[in-house]
Design an enzyme around this catalytic site. Structure first.
Site, PDB file in Angstrom:
ATOM      1  N   HIS A  19       0.810  -1.219   0.000  1.00 23.50           N
ATOM      2  CA  HIS A  19       0.000   0.000   0.000  1.00 23.50           C
ATOM      3  C   HIS A  19       0.841   1.265   0.000  1.00 23.50           C
ATOM      4  O   HIS A  19       0.375   2.307  -0.465  1.00 23.50           O
ATOM      5  CB  HIS A  19      -0.980  -0.036   1.161  1.00 23.50           C
ATOM      6  CG  HIS A  19      -2.045  -1.066   0.980  1.00 23.50           C
ATOM      7  ND1 HIS A  19      -2.641  -1.732   2.020  1.00 23.50           N
ATOM      8  CD2 HIS A  19      -2.614  -1.578  -0.169  1.00 23.50           C
ATOM      9  CE1 HIS A  19      -3.534  -2.592   1.541  1.00 23.50           C
ATOM     10  NE2 HIS A  19      -3.525  -2.508   0.215  1.00 23.50           N
ATOM     11  N   HIS A  42      -7.849  -8.656  -7.456  1.00 27.92           N
ATOM     12  CA  HIS A  42      -8.135  -9.463  -6.256  1.00 27.92           C
ATOM     13  C   HIS A  42      -8.437  -8.486  -5.129  1.00 27.92           C
ATOM     14  O   HIS A  42      -7.648  -8.292  -4.207  1.00 27.92           O
ATOM     15  CB  HIS A  42      -6.954 -10.371  -5.917  1.00 27.92           C
ATOM     16  CG  HIS A  42      -6.653 -11.380  -6.985  1.00 27.92           C
ATOM     17  ND1 HIS A  42      -5.999 -11.054  -8.150  1.00 27.92           N
ATOM     18  CD2 HIS A  42      -6.949 -12.704  -7.071  1.00 27.92           C
ATOM     19  CE1 HIS A  42      -5.885 -12.141  -8.905  1.00 27.92           C
ATOM     20  NE2 HIS A  42      -6.457 -13.149  -8.270  1.00 27.92           N
ATOM     21  N   SER A 115      -7.001  -2.384  -0.651  1.00 24.29           N
ATOM     22  CA  SER A 115      -6.475  -1.592  -1.770  1.00 24.29           C
ATOM     23  C   SER A 115      -7.538  -0.728  -2.449  1.00 24.29           C
ATOM     24  O   SER A 115      -7.273   0.444  -2.770  1.00 24.29           O
ATOM     25  CB  SER A 115      -5.816  -2.515  -2.802  1.00 24.29           C
ATOM     26  OG  SER A 115      -4.796  -3.286  -2.212  1.00 24.29           O
ATOM     27  N   GLU A 133     -13.483  -9.614  -7.342  1.00 19.67           N
ATOM     28  CA  GLU A 133     -13.343 -10.418  -6.128  1.00 19.67           C
ATOM     29  C   GLU A 133     -14.171 -11.687  -6.293  1.00 19.67           C
ATOM     30  O   GLU A 133     -15.384 -11.634  -6.456  1.00 19.67           O
ATOM     31  CB  GLU A 133     -13.789  -9.645  -4.893  1.00 19.67           C
ATOM     32  CG  GLU A 133     -13.746 -10.450  -3.615  1.00 19.67           C
ATOM     33  CD  GLU A 133     -12.411 -11.163  -3.395  1.00 19.67           C
ATOM     34  OE1 GLU A 133     -12.436 -12.383  -3.124  1.00 19.67           O
ATOM     35  OE2 GLU A 133     -11.351 -10.511  -3.522  1.00 19.67           O
ATOM     36  N   ASP A 158     -13.399 -14.021 -11.603  1.00 23.31           N
ATOM     37  CA  ASP A 158     -11.974 -14.302 -11.561  1.00 23.31           C
ATOM     38  C   ASP A 158     -11.215 -13.128 -12.182  1.00 23.31           C
ATOM     39  O   ASP A 158     -11.358 -12.844 -13.369  1.00 23.31           O
ATOM     40  CB  ASP A 158     -11.697 -15.589 -12.336  1.00 23.31           C
ATOM     41  CG  ASP A 158     -10.218 -15.936 -12.425  1.00 23.31           C
ATOM     42  OD1 ASP A 158      -9.413 -15.279 -11.737  1.00 23.31           O
ATOM     43  OD2 ASP A 158      -9.878 -16.851 -13.187  1.00 23.31           O
ATOM     44  N   GLY A 159     -10.402 -12.450 -11.397  1.00 21.01           N
ATOM     45  CA  GLY A 159      -9.675 -11.294 -11.889  1.00 21.01           C
ATOM     46  C   GLY A 159      -8.598 -11.635 -12.899  1.00 21.01           C
ATOM     47  O   GLY A 159      -8.285 -10.820 -13.779  1.00 21.01           O
ATOM     48  N   ASP A 179      -2.808  -8.897  -6.834  1.00 17.51           N
ATOM     49  CA  ASP A 179      -2.220  -9.460  -5.616  1.00 17.51           C
ATOM     50  C   ASP A 179      -3.016 -10.674  -5.136  1.00 17.51           C
ATOM     51  O   ASP A 179      -3.704 -10.624  -4.127  1.00 17.51           O
ATOM     52  CB  ASP A 179      -2.104  -8.398  -4.513  1.00 17.51           C
ATOM     53  CG  ASP A 179      -3.447  -7.825  -4.098  1.00 17.51           C
ATOM     54  OD1 ASP A 179      -4.378  -7.844  -4.926  1.00 17.51           O
ATOM     55  OD2 ASP A 179      -3.585  -7.385  -2.951  1.00 17.51           O
TER      56      ASP A 179
END
Length: 295
Positions: A19, A42, A115, A133, A158-159, A179
């Site tokens: 971050h 994610h 995030s 997500e 699904d990212g 991530d």
């Protein structure tokens, strides 16, 4: 992996590094008077209750954000990041009540922003955000957190697979954060495949990939594999703060690999990381690495 919940790890040393980098990249992007899209592959739940049962089970935040929370001597970029987390802790509660503090007081550390929430604090209202997500519970929490904002899309998908559909963006500026949990070893290969396709579709984008420092050959190889995908320049930063356990396992640190980084990022991180490593070190051999291939 649907069993993974980031609430168990919120605010730990890996979140702090991730971050800090995210804050600096977004500060640079919003400094130019041009809109851009933020893509989080994610995204998690958006925010985490540090006094909740999940966070308290391992209390990893105590060795992360907690070590920076009330320090008056933070260097500029870390002070900026910690101030954002403090602002997040001043949000109205479920009853609409905002915590009241006397001037100069630091709020209690009760919440940690994911995030997407850090991006929301930094980007102008109405900015385009695409938040993936896969965990249904976290996706619902994330959607509720963003309250149906018109330019924010929360996608229970699904990212890895969804990123390509977001590129190239309109207008042609975008920041992507990837991530995953890496609990499945297949995630390392999915990162490479997804990033390869993303760069092929939109080479000008800024791409940030977080990875854990663990006893897996795939984790050690990931930065080098990403270097091969970055024709216009990259920056790699890694922070090691603890030792593996007696069996050689455990999260000893983490890294961030940035494709097309802001030109200011290397100088900023080089100035801040000595302080950060010293603040979060859990053993005498704590260290950091920063390397760059300019465009």
């Amino acid at each position: 992996m649907l069993a993974y919940r980031h609430a168990f790890h919120a605010g730990n040393h890996a979140d702090v590094l991730k971050h800090l980098v995210l804050t600096q990249v977004l500060r640079y992007m919003v400094g130019k008077d041009k809109p851009f899209r933020y893509i989080d592959t994610h995204a998690g739940a958006g925010g985490y209750l540090l006094k909740g049962a999940q966070a308290q089970k391992t209390a990893e935040y105590r060795e992360g954000i907690n070590q920076l929370w009330s320090r008056p001597d933070l260097p500029p970029a870390l002070a900026d990041f910690v101030q954002l987390v403090q602002t997040f802790n001043l949000q109205p509660d479920e009853n609409g009540v905002t915590p009241q503090l006397e001037k100069g007081m630091t709020p209690p550390l009760a919440l940690y922003p994911g995030s997407p929430s850090i991006a929301r604090l930094l980007m102008p209202r109405g900015s385009a955000m695409r938040l993936f997500e896969l965990h249904p519970s976290d996706a619902r929490t994330l959607a509720a957190h963003f309250g149906g904002e018109r330019q924010v899309q929360v996608l229970n998908e699904d990212g890895f697979a969804g990123l390509k559909g977001q590129l190239p963006p309109t207008p042609r500026r975008a920041v992507t954060l990837m991530d995953p949990s890496y609990e499945l070893v297949a995630d390392y290969g999915k990162v490479i495949a997804s990033m390869r396709e993303a760069v092929a579709r939109f080479a000008e984008g800024v791409y940030m990939v977080w990875y854990p420092q663990v006893s897996r050959v795939e984790a050690a190889q990931l930065p080098k594999r990403l270097m091969a995908l970055a024709p216009k320049g990259w920056l790699h930063v890694r922070m090691t703060v603890s030792q593996p356990d007696e069996r050689g396992f455990g999260l000893t640190g983490s890294g961030m690999f940035i494709i097309n980084p802001p030109y200011t990022l290397h100088q900023t991180l080089a100035a801040e990381l000595p302080f950060l490593v010293d603040a979060l070190a859990q053993f005498d051999g704590a260290s950091y690495l920063i390397e760059e291939q300019p465009a």
